[in-house]
Design a protein around this motif. Structure first.
Motif, PDB file in Angstrom:
ATOM      1  N   GLN A  51      12.521  -3.721  -6.591  1.00  0.00           N
ATOM      2  CA  GLN A  51      11.895  -3.003  -5.893  1.00  0.00           C
ATOM      3  C   GLN A  51      10.830  -4.285  -5.490  1.00  0.00           C
ATOM      4  O   GLN A  51       9.918  -5.129  -4.509  1.00  0.00           O
ATOM      5  CB  GLN A  51      11.108  -1.516  -6.085  1.00  0.00           C
ATOM      6  N   ASP A  52      10.419  -4.448  -6.399  1.00  0.00           N
ATOM      7  CA  ASP A  52       9.215  -5.310  -6.993  1.00  0.00           C
ATOM      8  C   ASP A  52       9.324  -6.877  -5.921  1.00  0.00           C
ATOM      9  O   ASP A  52       8.563  -7.229  -5.071  1.00  0.00           O
ATOM     10  CB  ASP A  52       8.348  -5.844  -7.732  1.00  0.00           C
ATOM     11  N   GLU A  53      10.510  -7.102  -6.578  1.00  0.00           N
ATOM     12  CA  GLU A  53      11.328  -8.433  -5.786  1.00  0.00           C
ATOM     13  C   GLU A  53      11.474  -8.589  -4.508  1.00  0.00           C
ATOM     14  O   GLU A  53      10.821  -9.842  -3.686  1.00  0.00           O
ATOM     15  CB  GLU A  53      12.063  -9.100  -6.337  1.00  0.00           C
ATOM     16  N   ALA A  54      12.111  -7.475  -3.741  1.00  0.00           N
ATOM     17  CA  ALA A  54      11.529  -6.638  -2.629  1.00  0.00           C
ATOM     18  C   ALA A  54      10.456  -6.974  -2.053  1.00  0.00           C
ATOM     19  O   ALA A  54      10.731  -7.406  -0.267  1.00  0.00           O
ATOM     20  CB  ALA A  54      12.485  -5.976  -1.850  1.00  0.00           C
ATOM     21  N   VAL A  55       9.447  -6.240  -2.117  1.00  0.00           N
ATOM     22  CA  VAL A  55       7.972  -6.651  -1.522  1.00  0.00           C
ATOM     23  C   VAL A  55       7.430  -7.548  -1.431  1.00  0.00           C
ATOM     24  O   VAL A  55       7.582  -8.633  -0.899  1.00  0.00           O
ATOM     25  CB  VAL A  55       7.027  -6.084  -2.139  1.00  0.00           C
ATOM     26  N   VAL A  56       8.318  -8.657  -2.150  1.00  0.00           N
ATOM     27  CA  VAL A  56       7.671  -9.969  -2.396  1.00  0.00           C
ATOM     28  C   VAL A  56       8.559 -11.106  -1.544  1.00  0.00           C
ATOM     29  O   VAL A  56       7.583 -11.447  -0.813  1.00  0.00           O
ATOM     30  CB  VAL A  56       7.823 -11.336  -3.976  1.00  0.00           C
ATOM     31  N   THR A  57      10.091 -10.688  -1.111  1.00  0.00           N
ATOM     32  CA  THR A  57      10.578 -11.155   0.171  1.00  0.00           C
ATOM     33  C   THR A  57       9.997 -11.007   1.317  1.00  0.00           C
ATOM     34  O   THR A  57       9.910 -11.647   1.906  1.00  0.00           O
ATOM     35  CB  THR A  57      11.794 -10.888  -0.370  1.00  0.00           C
ATOM     36  N   TRP A 117      16.306  -1.982   2.410  1.00  0.00           N
ATOM     37  CA  TRP A 117      17.109  -2.764   3.200  1.00  0.00           C
ATOM     38  C   TRP A 117      17.636  -4.121   2.995  1.00  0.00           C
ATOM     39  O   TRP A 117      18.673  -3.979   3.360  1.00  0.00           O
ATOM     40  CB  TRP A 117      16.000  -3.083   4.355  1.00  0.00           C
ATOM     41  N   LEU A 118      17.144  -4.278   1.825  1.00  0.00           N
ATOM     42  CA  LEU A 118      17.889  -5.779   0.993  1.00  0.00           C
ATOM     43  C   LEU A 118      18.782  -5.467   0.407  1.00  0.00           C
ATOM     44  O   LEU A 118      20.100  -6.009   0.143  1.00  0.00           O
ATOM     45  CB  LEU A 118      16.939  -5.927   0.491  1.00  0.00           C
ATOM     46  N   ASN A 119      19.100  -4.292  -0.317  1.00  0.00           N
ATOM     47  CA  ASN A 119      20.150  -3.651  -0.431  1.00  0.00           C
ATOM     48  C   ASN A 119      21.378  -3.355   0.021  1.00  0.00           C
ATOM     49  O   ASN A 119      22.175  -2.601  -0.525  1.00  0.00           O
ATOM     50  CB  ASN A 119      19.904  -2.604  -1.980  1.00  0.00           C
ATOM     51  N   THR A 120      20.824  -3.152   1.631  1.00  0.00           N
ATOM     52  CA  THR A 120      22.066  -2.443   2.197  1.00  0.00           C
ATOM     53  C   THR A 120      23.135  -3.110   2.776  1.00  0.00           C
ATOM     54  O   THR A 120      22.544  -4.216   3.339  1.00  0.00           O
ATOM     55  CB  THR A 120      21.760  -1.680   3.715  1.00  0.00           C
ATOM     56  N   PRO A 121      24.356  -3.607   2.707  1.00  0.00           N
ATOM     57  CA  PRO A 121      25.168  -5.090   3.405  1.00  0.00           C
ATOM     58  C   PRO A 121      25.178  -5.064   4.006  1.00  0.00           C
ATOM     59  O   PRO A 121      24.582  -5.953   5.064  1.00  0.00           O
ATOM     60  CB  PRO A 121      26.834  -4.398   2.186  1.00  0.00           C
ATOM     61  N   GLU A 122      25.045  -3.864   4.997  1.00  0.00           N
ATOM     62  CA  GLU A 122      25.054  -4.427   6.556  1.00  0.00           C
ATOM     63  C   GLU A 122      23.424  -4.478   7.093  1.00  0.00           C
ATOM     64  O   GLU A 122      23.519  -5.709   8.330  1.00  0.00           O
ATOM     65  CB  GLU A 122      25.146  -2.626   7.365  1.00  0.00           C
ATOM     66  N   LEU A 123      22.673  -4.714   6.518  1.00  0.00           N
ATOM     67  CA  LEU A 123      21.029  -4.792   7.119  1.00  0.00           C
ATOM     68  C   LEU A 123      21.190  -6.428   6.476  1.00  0.00           C
ATOM     69  O   LEU A 123      21.042  -7.393   6.223  1.00  0.00           O
ATOM     70  CB  LEU A 123      19.917  -4.409   6.583  1.00  0.00           C
ATOM     71  N   VAL A 142       0.376  -1.022  -0.115  1.00  0.00           N
ATOM     72  CA  VAL A 142       0.052  -0.057   0.024  1.00  0.00           C
ATOM     73  C   VAL A 142       0.930   0.872   0.074  1.00  0.00           C
ATOM     74  O   VAL A 142       0.920   2.321  -0.581  1.00  0.00           O
ATOM     75  CB  VAL A 142      -0.543  -0.017   1.053  1.00  0.00           C
ATOM     76  N   SER A 143       2.103   1.188   1.101  1.00  0.00           N
ATOM     77  CA  SER A 143       2.700   2.493   1.068  1.00  0.00           C
ATOM     78  C   SER A 143       3.416   2.630   0.067  1.00  0.00           C
ATOM     79  O   SER A 143       4.669   1.882  -0.136  1.00  0.00           O
ATOM     80  CB  SER A 143       3.368   2.591   2.805  1.00  0.00           C
ATOM     81  N   GLY A 144       4.143   2.962  -0.441  1.00  0.00           N
ATOM     82  CA  GLY A 144       5.645   3.420  -1.569  1.00  0.00           C
ATOM     83  C   GLY A 144       6.691   3.446  -1.034  1.00  0.00           C
ATOM     84  O   GLY A 144       7.119   2.882  -1.301  1.00  0.00           O
ATOM     85  N   ALA A 145       7.072   4.175   0.344  1.00  0.00           N
ATOM     86  CA  ALA A 145       7.979   4.781   1.318  1.00  0.00           C
ATOM     87  C   ALA A 145       8.118   2.865   1.489  1.00  0.00           C
ATOM     88  O   ALA A 145       9.781   2.981   1.817  1.00  0.00           O
ATOM     89  CB  ALA A 145       7.321   5.101   2.512  1.00  0.00           C
ATOM     90  N   ALA A 146       7.565   2.244   2.241  1.00  0.00           N
ATOM     91  CA  ALA A 146       7.618   1.546   3.215  1.00  0.00           C
ATOM     92  C   ALA A 146       7.923   0.324   1.742  1.00  0.00           C
ATOM     93  O   ALA A 146       8.662  -0.643   2.206  1.00  0.00           O
ATOM     94  CB  ALA A 146       6.497   0.538   3.131  1.00  0.00           C
ATOM     95  N   ALA A 147       7.279   0.144   0.888  1.00  0.00           N
ATOM     96  CA  ALA A 147       8.088  -0.504  -0.903  1.00  0.00           C
ATOM     97  C   ALA A 147       9.132  -0.047  -1.125  1.00  0.00           C
ATOM     98  O   ALA A 147      10.386  -0.901  -0.692  1.00  0.00           O
ATOM     99  CB  ALA A 147       6.558  -0.392  -2.011  1.00  0.00           C
TER     100      ALA A 147
END
Length: 352
Positions: free
Chosen positions: A340-346, A201-207, A190-195
């Motif tokens: 981004q789309d794959e990140a939301v699925v994950t 987060w998933l593309n930040t190595p420390e996270l 729903v939220s563009g910011a959350a997506a």
């Protein structure tokens, strides 16, 4: 009556009839004469001078109303119509209009740059670099000139000051088992910011995925959007929330027991970009609107509305840090757009 008198009466009758007819002709002519330029109607002039501008936005209604009112103070001849919805609903509407005909909006003012990157690639936006773009944070300006960020909206950690003694200061802190069942966050569907955040987060190595798995282990409650997250933390029903920062400032200003931490391991943010649709038939008005958004006056209004600005000559909201004090995460935008789309699925698989 003598013949002479009858002839005189007949003559007088004919003269009287002609006089009446002449008077009527003059009166009718006066009514049917075209108006002189000074007598033309104001309504016709106003209709010809007025320009209609349609804006699609995810801005809260009260904020977009204030923004339009301030814009109209400088541009009273532009009639701005607003359609306001969440980013997901906006993109669905745009896609429906795109497939059935032309997009009905002139300007899009919404949450995340990846959406604009996709529209740029599809040829839905026209190039325009706003006046004074050199005064803006270069990270929010599309180098190809198809869109520009209009405010910095970081995602932070909010906490209820009556329920949390030692607030979490980093994303890693949220994986601590003490926060099991105590965290709430918005729905990336729903939220563009959350997506966008999910991809960052998933593309930040420390996270990355390991951190997201740790967060998921604490079983966060997924709210519909940022608004309900802020309300839940303010009410104490969920002591900790992941939410955009301006909502926390607004709730605290109203007396709610809520505060925030800007995570020390990096602060993701969206820039609420604005772009002009290629289908726009009010391009000049649309350009004026985008110019206003990033102008000094427009950015001063953004600060008054609790947003962080995209230029450094207007200060920051009360209680907010200086921009130089924030560890903002500015990843490669193309990577975020592609993932981004794959990140939301994950995210949904692990957390949802």
């Amino acid at each position: 009556m003598t013949p002479k008198l009858r002839n005189l009466r007949s003559a007088l009758s004919r003269v009287s009839g002609l006089a009446v007819a002449a008077a009527l002709t003059v009166a009718l002519a006066a009514c049917s004469e075209p108006a002189t330029p000074d007598e033309s109607t104001d309504a016709t002039t106003d209709a010809a001078a007025s320009t209609s501008l349609t804006v699609y936005t995810s801005e809260p209604q009260a904020k977009i109303d204030e923004l339009v009112a301030a814009f109209n103070e400088q541009n009273p001849d532009i009639d701005v119509e607003v359609f306001r919805a969440g980013t997901g609903d906006l993109t669905a509407r745009i896609e429906a209009e795109r497939t059935t005909g032309a997009i009905a909006a002139d300007v899009l003012l919404a949450a995340d740059a990846p959406t604009f990157e996709s529209y740029k690639s599809d040829g839905l936006l026209q190039q325009y670099t706003p006046t004074g773009a050199d005064a803006l944070d270069p990270d929010v300006v599309d180098p190809e000139g198809f869109y520009v960020g209009t405010r910095i909206i970081p995602t932070v950690i909010a906490y209820n000051t009556g329920a949390v003694d030692a607030p979490p200061m980093s994303w890693q802190d949220l994986t601590d088992p003490q926060y099991l069942g105590r965290i709430t966050m918005p729905n990336p569907d729903v939220s563009g910011a959350a997506a966008y955040n999910a991809a960052v987060w998933l593309n930040t190595p420390e996270l990355g995925e390991a951190w997201l798995e740790g967060l998921a282990a604490n079983e966060p409650v997924i709210a519909e959007s940022n608004g309900p997250v802020g309300q839940a933390v303010a009410a104490g029903t969920q002591p900790v929330g992941i939410v955009v920062d301006y909502l926390v400032r607004e709730l605290a200003a109203k007396g709610s027991p809520i505060a925030l931490s800007y995570p020390t391991d990096g602060v993701p943010y969206v820039s609420q970009p604005a772009g002009i649709f290629a289908d726009s038939d009010s391009t000049e008005a649309a350009q004026k609107f985008v110019d206003f958004l990033v102008s000094r006056e427009g950015q001063e209004l953004a600060v008054e509305q609790s947003y962080l600005p995209v230029r450094d000559d207007v200060g920051t909201p009360d209680g907010a840090p200086a921009m130089s004090e924030l560890a903002l995460l500015t990843p490669d935008l193309q990577v975020i757009t592609d993932s981004q789309d794959e990140a939301v699925v994950t995210f949904n698989e692990l957390v949802g």
